[in-house]
Design a protein around this motif. Structure first.
Motif, PDB file in Angstrom:
ATOM      1  N   MET A 135       0.829  -1.200   0.000  1.00 57.25           N
ATOM      2  CA  MET A 135       0.000   0.000   0.000  1.00 57.25           C
ATOM      3  C   MET A 135       0.869   1.258   0.000  1.00 57.25           C
ATOM      4  O   MET A 135       0.611   2.212  -0.741  1.00 57.25           O
ATOM      5  CB  MET A 135      -0.915   0.003   1.225  1.00 57.25           C
ATOM      6  CG  MET A 135      -1.788   1.243   1.343  1.00 57.25           C
ATOM      7  SD  MET A 135      -2.792   1.269   2.851  1.00 57.25           S
ATOM      8  CE  MET A 135      -4.022   0.041   2.432  1.00 57.25           C
ATOM      9  N   GLU A 136       1.901   1.249   0.831  1.00 64.40           N
ATOM     10  CA  GLU A 136       2.815   2.395   0.903  1.00 64.40           C
ATOM     11  C   GLU A 136       3.468   2.652  -0.453  1.00 64.40           C
ATOM     12  O   GLU A 136       3.607   3.800  -0.884  1.00 64.40           O
ATOM     13  CB  GLU A 136       3.889   2.124   1.967  1.00 64.40           C
ATOM     14  CG  GLU A 136       5.017   3.147   2.019  1.00 64.40           C
ATOM     15  CD  GLU A 136       4.563   4.527   2.470  1.00 64.40           C
ATOM     16  OE1 GLU A 136       5.282   5.500   2.177  1.00 64.40           O
ATOM     17  OE2 GLU A 136       3.506   4.620   3.114  1.00 64.40           O
ATOM     18  N   LEU A 139       0.860   4.269  -2.729  1.00 73.86           N
ATOM     19  CA  LEU A 139       0.575   5.639  -2.298  1.00 73.86           C
ATOM     20  C   LEU A 139       1.751   6.569  -2.607  1.00 73.86           C
ATOM     21  O   LEU A 139       1.554   7.733  -2.973  1.00 73.86           O
ATOM     22  CB  LEU A 139       0.260   5.658  -0.799  1.00 73.86           C
ATOM     23  CG  LEU A 139      -1.045   4.982  -0.375  1.00 73.86           C
ATOM     24  CD1 LEU A 139      -1.165   4.979   1.144  1.00 73.86           C
ATOM     25  CD2 LEU A 139      -2.247   5.696  -1.004  1.00 73.86           C
ATOM     26  N   SER A 143       1.736   9.947  -4.822  1.00 75.23           N
ATOM     27  CA  SER A 143       1.913  11.147  -3.993  1.00 75.23           C
ATOM     28  C   SER A 143       2.217  12.387  -4.822  1.00 75.23           C
ATOM     29  O   SER A 143       2.023  13.514  -4.354  1.00 75.23           O
ATOM     30  CB  SER A 143       3.042  10.916  -2.978  1.00 75.23           C
ATOM     31  OG  SER A 143       4.305  10.765  -3.639  1.00 75.23           O
ATOM     32  N   TRP A 149      -7.021  11.526  -0.860  1.00 75.29           N
ATOM     33  CA  TRP A 149      -6.847  10.221  -0.239  1.00 75.29           C
ATOM     34  C   TRP A 149      -7.905   9.221  -0.692  1.00 75.29           C
ATOM     35  O   TRP A 149      -7.603   8.047  -0.934  1.00 75.29           O
ATOM     36  CB  TRP A 149      -6.861  10.346   1.282  1.00 75.29           C
ATOM     37  CG  TRP A 149      -5.636  10.988   1.840  1.00 75.29           C
ATOM     38  CD1 TRP A 149      -5.567  12.171   2.522  1.00 75.29           C
ATOM     39  CD2 TRP A 149      -4.293  10.515   1.750  1.00 75.29           C
ATOM     40  NE1 TRP A 149      -4.268  12.452   2.865  1.00 75.29           N
ATOM     41  CE2 TRP A 149      -3.463  11.454   2.405  1.00 75.29           C
ATOM     42  CE3 TRP A 149      -3.698   9.388   1.184  1.00 75.29           C
ATOM     43  CZ2 TRP A 149      -2.083  11.294   2.515  1.00 75.29           C
ATOM     44  CZ3 TRP A 149      -2.320   9.232   1.275  1.00 75.29           C
ATOM     45  CH2 TRP A 149      -1.528  10.166   1.936  1.00 75.29           C
ATOM     46  N   LYS A 152      -6.990   8.013  -4.127  1.00 77.71           N
ATOM     47  CA  LYS A 152      -5.795   7.157  -4.091  1.00 77.71           C
ATOM     48  C   LYS A 152      -6.148   5.752  -3.608  1.00 77.71           C
ATOM     49  O   LYS A 152      -5.723   4.751  -4.195  1.00 77.71           O
ATOM     50  CB  LYS A 152      -4.732   7.773  -3.179  1.00 77.71           C
ATOM     51  CG  LYS A 152      -4.058   9.010  -3.746  1.00 77.71           C
ATOM     52  CD  LYS A 152      -3.101   9.625  -2.740  1.00 77.71           C
ATOM     53  CE  LYS A 152      -2.477  10.896  -3.294  1.00 77.71           C
ATOM     54  NZ  LYS A 152      -1.594  11.561  -2.292  1.00 77.71           N
ATOM     55  N   VAL A 153      -6.938   5.677  -2.549  1.00 74.29           N
ATOM     56  CA  VAL A 153      -7.355   4.372  -2.043  1.00 74.29           C
ATOM     57  C   VAL A 153      -8.234   3.663  -3.074  1.00 74.29           C
ATOM     58  O   VAL A 153      -8.138   2.443  -3.265  1.00 74.29           O
ATOM     59  CB  VAL A 153      -8.100   4.525  -0.703  1.00 74.29           C
ATOM     60  CG1 VAL A 153      -8.715   3.194  -0.277  1.00 74.29           C
ATOM     61  CG2 VAL A 153      -7.150   5.026   0.376  1.00 74.29           C
ATOM     62  N   LEU A 156      -5.962   2.262  -5.786  1.00 74.77           N
ATOM     63  CA  LEU A 156      -5.233   1.114  -5.248  1.00 74.77           C
ATOM     64  C   LEU A 156      -6.134  -0.121  -5.192  1.00 74.77           C
ATOM     65  O   LEU A 156      -5.740  -1.216  -5.607  1.00 74.77           O
ATOM     66  CB  LEU A 156      -4.718   1.484  -3.854  1.00 74.77           C
ATOM     67  CG  LEU A 156      -3.748   0.549  -3.138  1.00 74.77           C
ATOM     68  CD1 LEU A 156      -2.963   1.339  -2.086  1.00 74.77           C
ATOM     69  CD2 LEU A 156      -4.441  -0.612  -2.461  1.00 74.77           C
TER      70      LEU A 156
END
Length: 252
Positions: A135-136, A139, A143, A149, A152-153, A156
């Protein structure tokens, strides 16, 4: 009472937070050994082959003894999924599209090596250290974009869901083919059979599809891997096209 007291036991085990032995003596087993044995069985026999008694037997213990280290079969599967996923590769690029493409192909490679991962029931959002590492990575790639957010989620989740579904579908189709039959030949037979069965009066657009050259395109000697890569890339690029509209649109 510390902050760790509010962490459920399953998450404590997932993140490797040790718990003192209730018997006051060092444990012969630990969670990592149990999970490693379970993953080894899944790699060999598939997810259906993983049972607590079988895992315990491979370690020389009784099934009941494992409940000291994993609370249930569902918890074991959660621990297995995070361990088998592993850490993501480095994504060294400033291009969000290239980065997400590489992220998707890297995750797909893991699932192709361990297709049983696509059959682990989703018990909740990503929560293990390796899942959070993936996940990092995603993200971090996003970025540099204008996405908030929630978007982005959403991106993903959409891409990771596509990866899981495509690998699972590929695996199931491969299992369903006749022995020795390649994907190109299977698609050709499918197209020719449906072209005879689908009536233009009832299904006009579908009839046009099967009368096209789509299912005749790949030569018979085209490797299954090449066809699978092309199919996966097509769907992924359609998703990334949608992300690009959101990032580059006038309302970004």
């Amino acid at each position: 009472m510390t902050s760790e007291d509010f962490i459920p036991a399953a998450l404590r085990r997932l993140w490797g937070i040790s718990e003192s032995s209730r018997l006051g003596r060092p444990a012969v087993l630990d969670v990592n050994l149990v999970v490693a044995a379970a993953v080894e069985i899944a790699d060999r026999d598939g997810l259906g082959g993983v049972t607590l008694p079988k895992v315990a037997k491979s370690l020389g213990f009784t099934g009941m003894s494992l409940y000291r280290y994993v609370g249930s079969k569902d918890e074991l599967l959660t621990l297995m999924a995070d361990s088998a996923l592993g850490a993501p590769p480095a994504m060294d690029t400033d291009d969000w599209r290239e980065g997400l493409r590489g992220w998707a192909f890297a995750q797909r490679a893991v699932f192709r090596r361990r297709p049983w991962l696509t059959r682990v029931p989703a018990s909740g959002p990503p929560s293990g250290p390796n899942q959070i590492a993936w996940m990092e990575a995603a993200l971090a790639i996003m970025s540099r974009t204008c996405l908030d957010w929630a978007h982005k989620v959403g991106v993903l989740s959409l891409i990771s869901g596509y990866v899981v579904q495509s690998v699972r579908q590929y695996s199931e189709l491969a299992e369903g083919r006749a022995e020795g039959q390649g994907q190109a030949d299977a698609e050709r037979e499918y197209g020719r059979a449906l072209a005879r069965l689908v009536e233009p009066e009832r299904f006009p657009e579908t009839a046009r599809l099967f009368s096209s050259t789509l299912f005749e395109a790949p030569p018979s000697d085209t490797p299954d891997e090449a066809i699978a890569d092309a199919d996966f890339s097509l769907g992924l690029e359609l998703i990334l096209d949608g992300v690009a509209v959101r990032i580059e649109g006038p309302d970004s």
